[in-house]
Write an enzyme that holds these catalytic residues in place. Structure first.
Site, PDB file in Angstrom:
ATOM      1  N   LYS A   1     -11.211  -9.314   7.850  1.00  0.00           N
ATOM      2  CA  LYS A   1     -10.110  -8.708   8.600  1.00  0.00           C
ATOM      3  C   LYS A   1     -10.603  -7.889   9.783  1.00  0.00           C
ATOM      4  CE  LYS A   1      -6.330  -8.468   5.303  1.00  0.00           C
ATOM      5  NZ  LYS A   1      -5.582  -7.538   4.451  1.00  0.00           N
TER       6      LYS A   1
ATOM      7  N   SER B   1      -9.388   3.884   0.775  1.00  0.00           N
ATOM      8  CA  SER B   1     -10.019   2.688   0.218  1.00  0.00           C
ATOM      9  C   SER B   1      -9.646   2.501  -1.240  1.00  0.00           C
ATOM     10  CB  SER B   1     -11.539   2.795   0.328  1.00  0.00           C
ATOM     11  OG  SER B   1     -12.125   1.671  -0.275  1.00  0.00           O
ATOM     12  N   GLY B   2      -9.575   1.257  -1.639  1.00  0.00           N
ATOM     13  CA  GLY B   2      -9.314   0.967  -3.042  1.00  0.00           C
ATOM     14  C   GLY B   2      -8.242  -0.083  -3.236  1.00  0.00           C
TER      15      GLY B   2
ATOM     16  N   GLU C   1     -19.718  -2.483   2.360  1.00  0.00           N
ATOM     17  CA  GLU C   1     -19.083  -3.386   1.378  1.00  0.00           C
ATOM     18  C   GLU C   1     -19.408  -4.854   1.714  1.00  0.00           C
ATOM     19  OE1 GLU C   1     -14.854  -2.445   0.802  1.00  0.00           O
ATOM     20  OE2 GLU C   1     -14.440  -4.586   1.045  1.00  0.00           O
TER      21      GLU C   1
ATOM     22  N   ASN D   1      11.233   3.095   5.312  1.00  0.00           N
ATOM     23  CA  ASN D   1      10.649   1.846   5.802  1.00  0.00           C
ATOM     24  C   ASN D   1      11.543   1.303   6.907  1.00  0.00           C
ATOM     25  OD1 ASN D   1       8.492  -0.271   5.168  1.00  0.00           O
ATOM     26  ND2 ASN D   1      10.340  -1.518   5.242  1.00  0.00           N
TER      27      ASN D   1
ATOM     28  N   LYS E   1       1.257  -1.610   9.194  1.00  0.00           N
ATOM     29  CA  LYS E   1       0.264  -2.517   9.756  1.00  0.00           C
ATOM     30  C   LYS E   1      -0.452  -1.826  10.918  1.00  0.00           C
ATOM     31  CE  LYS E   1       0.133  -7.377  11.093  1.00  0.00           C
ATOM     32  NZ  LYS E   1      -0.584  -7.852   9.910  1.00  0.00           N
TER      33      LYS E   1
ATOM     34  N   SER F   1      12.570  -1.737   7.703  1.00  0.00           N
ATOM     35  CA  SER F   1      13.686  -2.534   7.168  1.00  0.00           C
ATOM     36  C   SER F   1      14.111  -1.952   5.823  1.00  0.00           C
ATOM     37  CB  SER F   1      13.316  -4.009   7.057  1.00  0.00           C
ATOM     38  OG  SER F   1      11.972  -4.155   6.722  1.00  0.00           O
TER      39      SER F   1
ATOM     40  N   HIS G   1     -17.901   2.347   5.552  1.00  0.00           N
ATOM     41  CA  HIS G   1     -17.729   1.986   4.133  1.00  0.00           C
ATOM     42  C   HIS G   1     -17.483   0.483   4.013  1.00  0.00           C
ATOM     43  CE1 HIS G   1     -14.946   0.800   0.938  1.00  0.00           C
ATOM     44  NE2 HIS G   1     -15.530   1.686   0.164  1.00  0.00           N
TER      45      HIS G   1
ATOM     46  N   LYS H   1     -14.611   5.360   7.058  1.00  0.00           N
ATOM     47  CA  LYS H   1     -13.988   4.242   6.321  1.00  0.00           C
ATOM     48  C   LYS H   1     -14.489   2.907   6.875  1.00  0.00           C
ATOM     49  CE  LYS H   1     -11.049   1.865   3.746  1.00  0.00           C
ATOM     50  NZ  LYS H   1     -10.635   0.684   4.387  1.00  0.00           N
TER      51      LYS H   1
ATOM     52  N   ARG I   1     -40.918  -6.393  30.117  1.00  0.00           N
ATOM     53  CA  ARG I   1     -39.855  -5.774  30.918  1.00  0.00           C
ATOM     54  C   ARG I   1     -40.431  -5.215  32.216  1.00  0.00           C
ATOM     55  NH1 ARG I   1     -37.557  -1.324  28.913  1.00  0.00           N
ATOM     56  NH2 ARG I   1     -35.573  -1.701  29.936  1.00  0.00           N
TER      57      ARG I   1
ATOM     58  N   ASN J   1      -5.611   1.128   8.183  1.00  0.00           N
ATOM     59  CA  ASN J   1      -6.984   0.814   8.587  1.00  0.00           C
ATOM     60  C   ASN J   1      -7.113   0.835  10.102  1.00  0.00           C
ATOM     61  OD1 ASN J   1      -8.707   0.518   6.442  1.00  0.00           O
ATOM     62  ND2 ASN J   1      -8.138  -1.609   6.052  1.00  0.00           N
TER      63      ASN J   1
ATOM     64  N   MET K   1       0.832  -1.215   0.000  1.00  0.00           N
ATOM     65  CA  MET K   1       0.000   0.000   0.000  1.00  0.00           C
ATOM     66  C   MET K   1       0.864   1.262   0.000  1.00  0.00           C
ATOM     67  SD  MET K   1      -3.247  -0.640  -0.115  1.00  0.00           S
ATOM     68  CE  MET K   1      -4.044   0.826   0.520  1.00  0.00           C
TER      69      MET K   1
HETATM   70  P1  NBP Z   1       1.076  -4.369   6.060  1.00  0.00           P
HETATM   71  O1  NBP Z   1      -0.197  -4.133   6.765  1.00  0.00           O
HETATM   72  O2  NBP Z   1       1.421  -5.738   5.637  1.00  0.00           O
HETATM   73  O3  NBP Z   1       2.265  -3.785   6.971  1.00  0.00           O
HETATM   74  C1  NBP Z   1       3.607  -3.935   6.580  1.00  0.00           C
HETATM   75  C2  NBP Z   1       4.351  -2.649   6.806  1.00  0.00           C
HETATM   76  O4  NBP Z   1       4.285  -2.258   8.189  1.00  0.00           O
HETATM   77  C3  NBP Z   1       5.823  -2.813   6.481  1.00  0.00           C
HETATM   78  O5  NBP Z   1       6.264  -1.612   5.881  1.00  0.00           O
HETATM   79  C4  NBP Z   1       6.429  -3.027   7.860  1.00  0.00           C
HETATM   80  O6  NBP Z   1       7.778  -2.713   7.929  1.00  0.00           O
HETATM   81  C5  NBP Z   1       5.617  -2.042   8.649  1.00  0.00           C
HETATM   82  N1  NBP Z   1       5.724  -2.178  10.095  1.00  0.00           N
HETATM   83  C6  NBP Z   1       5.258  -3.133  10.924  1.00  0.00           C
HETATM   84 BR1  NBP Z   1       4.417  -4.630  10.380  1.00  0.00          BR
HETATM   85  N2  NBP Z   1       5.546  -2.917  12.211  1.00  0.00           N
HETATM   86  C7  NBP Z   1       6.240  -1.772  12.217  1.00  0.00           C
HETATM   87  C8  NBP Z   1       6.849  -1.021  13.252  1.00  0.00           C
HETATM   88  N3  NBP Z   1       6.752  -1.398  14.523  1.00  0.00           N
HETATM   89  N4  NBP Z   1       7.513   0.085  12.899  1.00  0.00           N
HETATM   90  C9  NBP Z   1       7.615   0.466  11.616  1.00  0.00           C
HETATM   91  N5  NBP Z   1       7.051  -0.198  10.593  1.00  0.00           N
HETATM   92  C10 NBP Z   1       6.373  -1.305  10.893  1.00  0.00           C
HETATM   93  O7  NBP Z   1       1.185  -3.386   4.793  1.00  0.00           O
HETATM   94  P2  NBP Z   1       0.087  -3.069   3.674  1.00  0.00           P
HETATM   95  O8  NBP Z   1      -0.621  -4.284   3.243  1.00  0.00           O
HETATM   96  O9  NBP Z   1       0.795  -2.241   2.668  1.00  0.00           O
HETATM   97  O10 NBP Z   1      -0.965  -2.159   4.439  1.00  0.00           O
HETATM   98  C11 NBP Z   1      -0.628  -0.913   5.059  1.00  0.00           C
HETATM   99  C12 NBP Z   1      -1.852  -0.331   5.739  1.00  0.00           C
HETATM  100  O11 NBP Z   1      -2.858  -0.113   4.770  1.00  0.00           O
HETATM  101  C13 NBP Z   1      -2.487  -1.239   6.793  1.00  0.00           C
HETATM  102  O12 NBP Z   1      -2.979  -0.466   7.853  1.00  0.00           O
HETATM  103  C14 NBP Z   1      -3.617  -1.898   6.091  1.00  0.00           C
HETATM  104  O13 NBP Z   1      -4.692  -2.261   6.944  1.00  0.00           O
HETATM  105  C15 NBP Z   1      -4.024  -0.835   5.124  1.00  0.00           C
HETATM  106  N6  NBP Z   1      -4.564  -1.460   3.908  1.00  0.00           N
HETATM  107  C16 NBP Z   1      -5.552  -0.882   3.306  1.00  0.00           C
HETATM  108  C17 NBP Z   1      -6.065  -1.425   2.172  1.00  0.00           C
HETATM  109  C18 NBP Z   1      -7.136  -0.722   1.545  1.00  0.00           C
HETATM  110  O14 NBP Z   1      -7.772  -1.195   0.624  1.00  0.00           O
HETATM  111  N7  NBP Z   1      -7.402   0.450   2.016  1.00  0.00           N
HETATM  112  C19 NBP Z   1      -5.584  -2.576   1.598  1.00  0.00           C
HETATM  113  C20 NBP Z   1      -4.565  -3.157   2.214  1.00  0.00           C
HETATM  114  C21 NBP Z   1      -4.059  -2.574   3.370  1.00  0.00           C
HETATM  115  P3  NBP Z   1       8.882  -3.849   7.615  1.00  0.00           P
HETATM  116  O15 NBP Z   1       9.026  -3.886   6.140  1.00  0.00           O
HETATM  117  O16 NBP Z   1      10.098  -3.354   8.308  1.00  0.00           O
HETATM  118  O17 NBP Z   1       8.370  -5.138   8.191  1.00  0.00           O
END
Ligand code: NBP
Length: 481
Positions: A260, A128-129, A189, A33, A75, A35, A185, A182, A447, A102, A13
């Site tokens: 989720k 969203s998307g 959905e 990021n 996350k 890592s 939303h 959101k 009641r 989220n 994302m």
């Molecule tokens: P993920 O939800 O899989 O999170 C992975 C990311 O979080 C990596 O960059 C990871 O870093 C980082 N991270 C974590 Br885990 N713990 C951390 C910490 N303590 N400090 C710093 N960074 C940390 O990623 P995603 O799937 O791209 O989703 C990102 C957000 O977007 C989430 O909140 C998710 O719910 C939301 N989302 C929304 C949609 C949508 O349709 N709107 C879809 C998918 C996700 P690392 O690389 O160092 O492990």
């Protein structure tokens, strides 16, 4: 400092959102990021984006022009709190931290309050998307202060989806308002998806049509009032053939729906607010029911109705049209309930939410995008205080047109033993909300009987109690509702 915007969290994302930002005129995007490998990979794969990579929080802060603006895409949960702590450490008053993950809205309210005390602005923004939307234009629901919106508005407008010339982003309200909207939303959905699935199931089991034939039906529906992204992708999924077995893909996918948690949040919040989002709740529970294989295996011994459900050949077209009308009517109920929850949430948390504007920013970029949302915007433009969305003239007309078909479909489902929880609960909601009188009067009597909870009378003011364990005369009582 060379970047005007930064992104923290470069999983799918975050990296797509960073690329979207970089592709817009005037933006230079700093990326960071936890890592390092993700940062290196993103920068190497997209030299055209001109990213400014940072490898620690100090470097990230130094690369941003003031007031600094950073979007967190990590996350949701502890990760978000960890990143906020670090950004607060390296940022200064007036800077803006946006959480685009989220988050659960009470967390956003808590974080906004804590960050505000440092003089830094915190904005919880629902995005969203999915991956595709993040890259090409999502629907964005930002909360936060008016001050932060001045800087953030133009940036978010530049990356949002565009629907009929308008960007799919608006300042929803303060603190957690964006993540609240959101959340709802996502609840809508869930309901929309479940209703479509029930429509498919009824047609398949009632008419024996193949998934590919039903795909054509959905494609046809997508040219009319049901036109939406979810109907469109339903046709695509139903048409897909499994390469390995040659069967329709839908027949080889395990029938247990995942979740989720955003649907559950919507329902939990609605329960607390006392808002009957029964369609969303049924959709959420339908996923839960599907995901208990042991219980389902045990319950296959329970009897259903005699005989198979077969719609006579000459009635097939009429049945399919009935299902279409039932789907549309149930969908109106689901959206009406969802907007009811937003209205109630706004009242509870003191947010000034423009419901028409919310429906407009869902027209593009997000999963529930649909033409239909224009009708919701029209309804709220004409009557901003509309108590129940589905009573607006356009929706009332659609329900009037569809209700007989809706009843026939729910009857067919019940008599044939096909579960249609979202169709039937939507119809019950419709009949409940429009009823002159409800058996809630009897519930109040019960009641009062066991708990002396008292009741009101239809014919005079005051609060009353019948002395059930005494001589059963009525007395005026303190209100103990
Ligand atoms: P993920 O939800 O899989 O999170 C992975 C990311 O979080 C990596 O960059 C990871 O870093 C980082 N991270 C974590 Br885990 N713990 C951390 C910490 N303590 N400090 C710093 N960074 C940390 O990623 P995603 O799937 O791209 O989703 C990102 C957000 O977007 C989430 O909140 C998710 O719910 C939301 N989302 C929304 C949609 C949508 O349709 N709107 C879809 C998918 C996700 P690392 O690389 O160092 O492990």
């Amino acid at each position: 400092a060379s970047a005007n915007i930064g992104v923290v969290g470069l999983a799918v994302m975050g990296s797509n959102l960073a690329r979207n930002l970089a592709s817009r005129e005037g933006n230079t995007v700093a990326v960071f990021n936890r890592s390092r490998s993700k940062t290196d990979e993103l920068v190497a794969a997209h030299p055209e984006a001109g990213f400014v990579p940072a490898f620690d929080y100090e470097e990230f802060a130094a690369s941003l022009q003031k007031p600094r603006t950073a979007i967190i895409m990590v996350k949701a949960g502890a990760g978000t709190d960890a990143v906020i702590d670090e950004l607060v450490r390296v940022f200064e008053p007036g800077d803006i931290i946006v959480d685009g993950g989220n988050a659960y809205f009470p967390d956003t309210i808590r974080r906004e309050k804590a960050v505000r005390e440092t003089g830094i602005n915190f904005v919880g923004a629902g995005i969203s998307g999915g991956e595709e939307g993040a890259l090409t234009g999502p629907s964005i629901m930002p909360g936060g202060s008016d001050e932060s919106w001045v800087t953030l508005g133009p940036i978010l407008r530049s990356i949002a989806a565009v629907a009929e010339g308008e960007p799919c982003v608006t300042h929803i309200g303060h603190d957690g308002a964006g993540h609240f909207v959101k959340m709802v939303h996502n609840g809508i959905e869930y309901a929309d998806m479940q209703l479509i699935a029930e429509a498919y199931d009824l047609i398949r089991r009632g008419t024996g049509k193949t998934p590919a034939e039903i795909a054509d039906i959905f494609a046809d529906w997508n040219t009319g009032e049901l036109e939406s992204y979810l109907i469109e992708i339903t046709a695509e999924v139903l048409r897909q053939v499994d390469a390995e077995t040659g069967k329709p893909l839908v027949d080889v996918i395990v029938d247990q729906a995942g979740a989720k948690g955003t649907g559950a949040w919507t329902v939990q919040t609605a329960l607390t607010l006392g808002v009957p989002v029964s369609g969303i709740a049924e959709a959420t529970f339908a996923r839960s029911l599907s995901s208990h294989p042991e219980q389902r295996a045990a319950a296959t011994t329970l009897p259903g109705p005699e005989g198979d459900f077969t719609v006579p050949a000459e009635d097939v077209d009429a049945f399919i049209e009935d299902v279409r009308l039932a789907l549309y009517a149930s969908k109106i109920v689901a959206y009406s309930q969802g907007f009811d929850e937003i209205r109630a949430g706004a009242a509870e948390y003191g947010w000034n939410i423009d419901l028409g504007a919310v429906s407009k920013i869902w027209r593009g970029g997000c999963i529930i995008r649909a033409q239909f949302l224009n009708r919701i915007a029209d309804a709220y433009n004409e009557a901003p205080d509309l108590p129940v969305l589905m009573t607006a003239p356009y929706f009332a007309e659609a329900l009037t047109r569809g209700q007989a078909a809706w009843r026939r479909v729910v009857i067919a489902a019940a008599t044939s033993g096909i579960p249609a929880p979202a169709f039937s609960s939507s119809l019950s909601y419709y009949d409940g909300i429009r009823a002159d009188r409800l058996p809630a009067a009897l519930v109040q009597g019960q009641r009062d009987f066991f708990g002396a909870h008292t009741y009101k009378r239809i014919d005079k003011d005051g609060t009353f109690h019948t002395q059930w364990s005494g001589d059963r005369t009525e007395i005026e009582a303190e209100d103990t509702h």
